[in-house]
Each structure stands twice: as structure tokens, then as C-alpha cells.
Design an enzyme around this catalytic site. Structure first.
Site, PDB file in Angstrom:
ATOM      1  N   VAL A 205       0.871  -1.180   0.000  1.00 24.30           N
ATOM      2  CA  VAL A 205       0.000   0.000   0.000  1.00 24.30           C
ATOM      3  C   VAL A 205       0.903   1.223   0.000  1.00 24.30           C
ATOM      4  CG1 VAL A 205      -1.942   1.124   1.167  1.00 24.30           C
ATOM      5  CG2 VAL A 205      -1.522  -1.313   1.571  1.00 24.30           C
ATOM      6  N   HIS A 206       0.878   2.007  -1.070  1.00 19.80           N
ATOM      7  CA  HIS A 206       1.710   3.215  -1.020  1.00 19.80           C
ATOM      8  C   HIS A 206       1.133   4.425  -1.750  1.00 19.80           C
ATOM      9  CE1 HIS A 206       3.148   2.334  -5.077  1.00 19.80           C
ATOM     10  NE2 HIS A 206       3.709   3.521  -5.089  1.00 19.80           N
TER      11      HIS A 206
END
Ligand code: UD1
Length: 353
Positions: A205-206
Site C-alpha cells: 500500500v503506497h
């Protein structure tokens, strides 16, 4: 004369590893400029070493910053580098949709150097993503455009770009086929994480939409906490601080960013993938792992067929219900045959000879 390649971010090093090799095999001279957008060892040099990428002639050490400042410094430094070279390059080659891509293309365009864009024609139709602006502008400045599927070619035609557009397949598939075999020999799964194979979820998740919004991040973590198996998440440096400030679920196993070989090993051994990355959606598909995409849209729409990939946004219930849904159709090849780099090198040779 040489082709000047501009790279700066993690996925570009992986793509360049296969394309550089194909260019060399065709006898095309290439010089690589690293903008320095990604600079931590785990985000940069580890890939150059592992994938045996020819060293960059220069690292412009641009580093982090707001989009305008980061891109602006790149423009200045790339232009200066070219102007101070003995001879202008034949063409400038860029990958994907990062600020390094846009900066490279814009400098070349102003200096009347043809731009080659790999991963052209890709659209999310979400202009709030910085990557979308980067893609659209880069395509409109490019002379040679290489798409990963025919959808890209169709999209470019809709925007009036019809000349020198080629559907060659995806170079990341080339990389996966080439390197996953080597990864199998070189990496021990049990050295990375202490779980049994096929009994954990792989998450990344970024995207700012998820990590800069506390609500979205909490909602994603809530979904993770309700899963019945460990969730392994190699954390992008941009999120380290955020995650250290909030309580994370017990079954969440945070690890440092991993090398490409290790990522291939994790992918091969996981049950499902949960991600907001673009590249990982495709890699999950090629490895025949169902993917849950925690974004509101995807550029890789072909992967959605038969529930191989599902879009859930950051919504806890949607993520959980997607986890319970399995693919309903047989796997079929997508995005080429693993010969994209070879085809690209052949087109470049043709065009410039
Ligand atoms: C960039 C790309 C994105 C790509 C991603 C792959 C843009 C606009 N986005 O996003 O398209 O999918 O790379 O990883 O170009 N940081 C470090 N160390 C590093 C690199 C980054 O600490 O080695 C931190 C910095 O705090 C920085 C933040 O990460 O502010 C974001 O870095 P940025 O250069 O904007 O790129 P990504 O978010 O990784």
C-alpha cells in the site's frame, strides 16, 4: 549515436534491466541516467546489483520533494547533462509514469530529441493521480510509443496519436519470466518470512490516496485485521512514519522493502495479493494469484475478467468480500508473450537506421 535512458523509480529499474539487455543484443548503444528519485538502498541500488543493470553514467541525486520542485530540479539537471555531453543522443527513452518519466520526456522534447515511451497509452482516467498527468503528457511528446496491449493503441488513437505506435506486450512480463527462475535458485522463501507457503496474503500500500488519508488507511487495516491468515507488507519508505504512529493489527507483518527476487518469491508463495500498485496487479496475474486492488480504478482493466483482479477501493467490506471471491474463468495470457523487450529493440533499430 546513443539512446539516452532516463530512470529514477523502483519499477523503472526492473523494466530497464530487460530492455537494456535487448538493446545491447541489437548492437544499440545506450547510456543510462538515474535521476535519483528513489535513493534508499532497498529502493534503488539493490535492483541494479541484483538485476545486473549496466551502471548509470550519472546519478543526478534529485531525491524527494514536492512534485513541482522534484520535477523542476530533474528538468534542470537532465537538460544540463545533455547540453554538456559531447554529442546529443539519438533519442531519449523513458518508462511508465513517474516524475522522472515526465522530466526526461519534456527535456528531450524541448531539445528536439525524439522521445521513446515504453508503457504508452495507459490511462486510469483519474487526473488526481500525478501519474495520470505524467502519462498523458509523455505520450503527447513521444515519437515512438510502445503499448502493453491493444487497449493502449486504441486509447492513443482516440487522442490523435496514430503514428509509430506499437503493441509489443509488457516488458514486466519479460522481467518476470527471466528473473523468477533465477530467484528460485537464489532465494529461500523461509529466509524472508517465518510462515508456511500458501498461507499468507501479500500486501503493498503506497498510493497517496490510501496512505495520506487516515480514514482510508484505517479502513484497509481493519480489513487486514479480519483476515484469517498473516498479511505480509513490505513497507514503502513513504509510509514508515505513518505506520509507526498508529496501531496495526496483530496479524500484520511489516517488513522492509524487498528486492525483486524476494518479491517474486513472496508472490509465488502467497495465497492472494492486496495492493494499490500498478505493476503488482500484473505480476499477480502472471503468477496466477488473485488480486484485490485497493483503488477506485485500474489501468490494467484486462486483469478484471473472471475476478482475477477486483477493485474495492479502501472499503473494508468490499475488501473482505473480494477476498472471499475466487476467479471464475481460466487463466489466459495477457500483455504479450514475454518478448516485448526484443520487439522494442527491433523497432528502435528499424526506426533510427
Ligand atoms: C513513485 C511514482 C509512482 C511509482 C512509484 C514506485 C511519481 C509521481 N510516482 O512514487 O508512479 O509507482 O514511485 O515505487 O513519480 N522515499 C524514500 N526513499 C526512497 C524513495 C522515496 O524515503 O528511496 C520517500 C520520500 O519520503 C518521498 C516519498 O517516499 O517523499 C515519495 O517518493 P516519490 O519520489 O514521490 O515516489 P513514490 O511515492 O515512490
Amino acid at each position: 549515436k546513443t539512446i539516452l535512458t532516463v530512470v529514477g523509480a523502483r519499477p523503472q529499474f526492473i523494466k530497464a534491466a530487460v530492455v537494456s539487455k535487448a538493446l545491447a543484443e541489437k548492437g544499440i548503444k545506450e547510456e543510462i541516467v538515474h535521476t535519483g528519485q528513489h535513493y534508499d538502498h532497498e529502493m534503488s541500488s539493490i535492483f541494479w546489483e541484483e538485476l545486473d543493470l549496466p551502471a548509470p553514467t550519472v546519478n543526478l541525486e534529485v531525491g524527494s520533494g514536492h512534485h513541482g520542485a522534484q520535477t523542476g530540479i530533474m528538468l534542470q539537471k537532465i537538460e544540463q547533462y545533455i547540453l554538456e555531453s559531447d554529442q546529443a543522443p539519438e533519442a531519449l527513452l523513458v518508462y511508465g509514469d513517474t516524475n522522472s518519466t515526465l522530466a526526461g520526456a519534456l527535456v528531450a522534447s524541448k531539445l528536439h530529441i525524439p522521445v521513446i515511451h515504453i508503457e504508452a497509452g495507459l490511462r486510469s482516467f483519474n487526473r488526481e493521480m500525478p501519474e495520470e498527468t505524467n502519462r498523458v503528457l509523455t505520450d503527447h511528446m513521444s515519437t515512438l510509443l510502445f503499448c502493453s496491449s491493444k487497449e493502449g493503441v486504441t486509447q492513443l488513437a482516440k487522442e490523435g496519436i496514430k503514428k509509430n505506435v506499437f503493441d509489443v506486450g509488457d516488458v514486466m512480463y519479460d522481467a518476470l519470466l527471466t528473473f523468477s527462475k533465477i530467484a528460485e535458485e537464489k532465494v529461500n522463501f523461509s529466509d524472508i518470512i517465518p510462515y508456511a507457503p500458501n498461507n499468507f496474503y501479500l500486501a503493498t500500500v503506497h498510493r497517496p490516496a490510501n496512505t495520506d488519508s487516515e480514514n482510508n488507511l484505517r479502513s484497509i487495516l481493519q480489513a487486514f485485521s479480519e483476515l484469517k491468515a498473516p498479511v505480509v507488507w513490505p513497507v514503502h519508505p513513504r509510509n514508515k512514519k505513518k505506520l509507526s504512529m498508529i496501531q496495526v493489527p496483530e496479524n500484520l507483518h511489516l517488513i522492509e522493502p524487498v528486492s525483486y527476487f524476494k518479491m517474486m518469491t513472496l508472490l509465488k508463495n502467497c495465497t492472494k495479493v492486496i495492493t494499490d500498485s500498478g505493476g503488482l496487479q500484473k505480476e499477480a496475474y502472471w503468477m496466477k494469484k488473485p488480486c484485490i486492488t485497493i483503488r477506485e480504478e485500474t489501468e490494467w482493466t484486462e486483469t478484471l475478467d473472471g475476478y482475477w483482479n477486483q477493485i474495492t477501493g479502501a472499503n473494508t467490506d468490499k475488501i473482505l468480500s473480494a477476498i472471499d471471491t475466487n476467479p471464475t474463468s481460466d487463466w489466459k495470457p495477457l500483455y504479450g508473450t514475454g518478448e516485448a523487450a526484443k520487439k522494442i529493440a527491433a523497432h528502435i533499430k528499424d526506426y533510427f537506421s
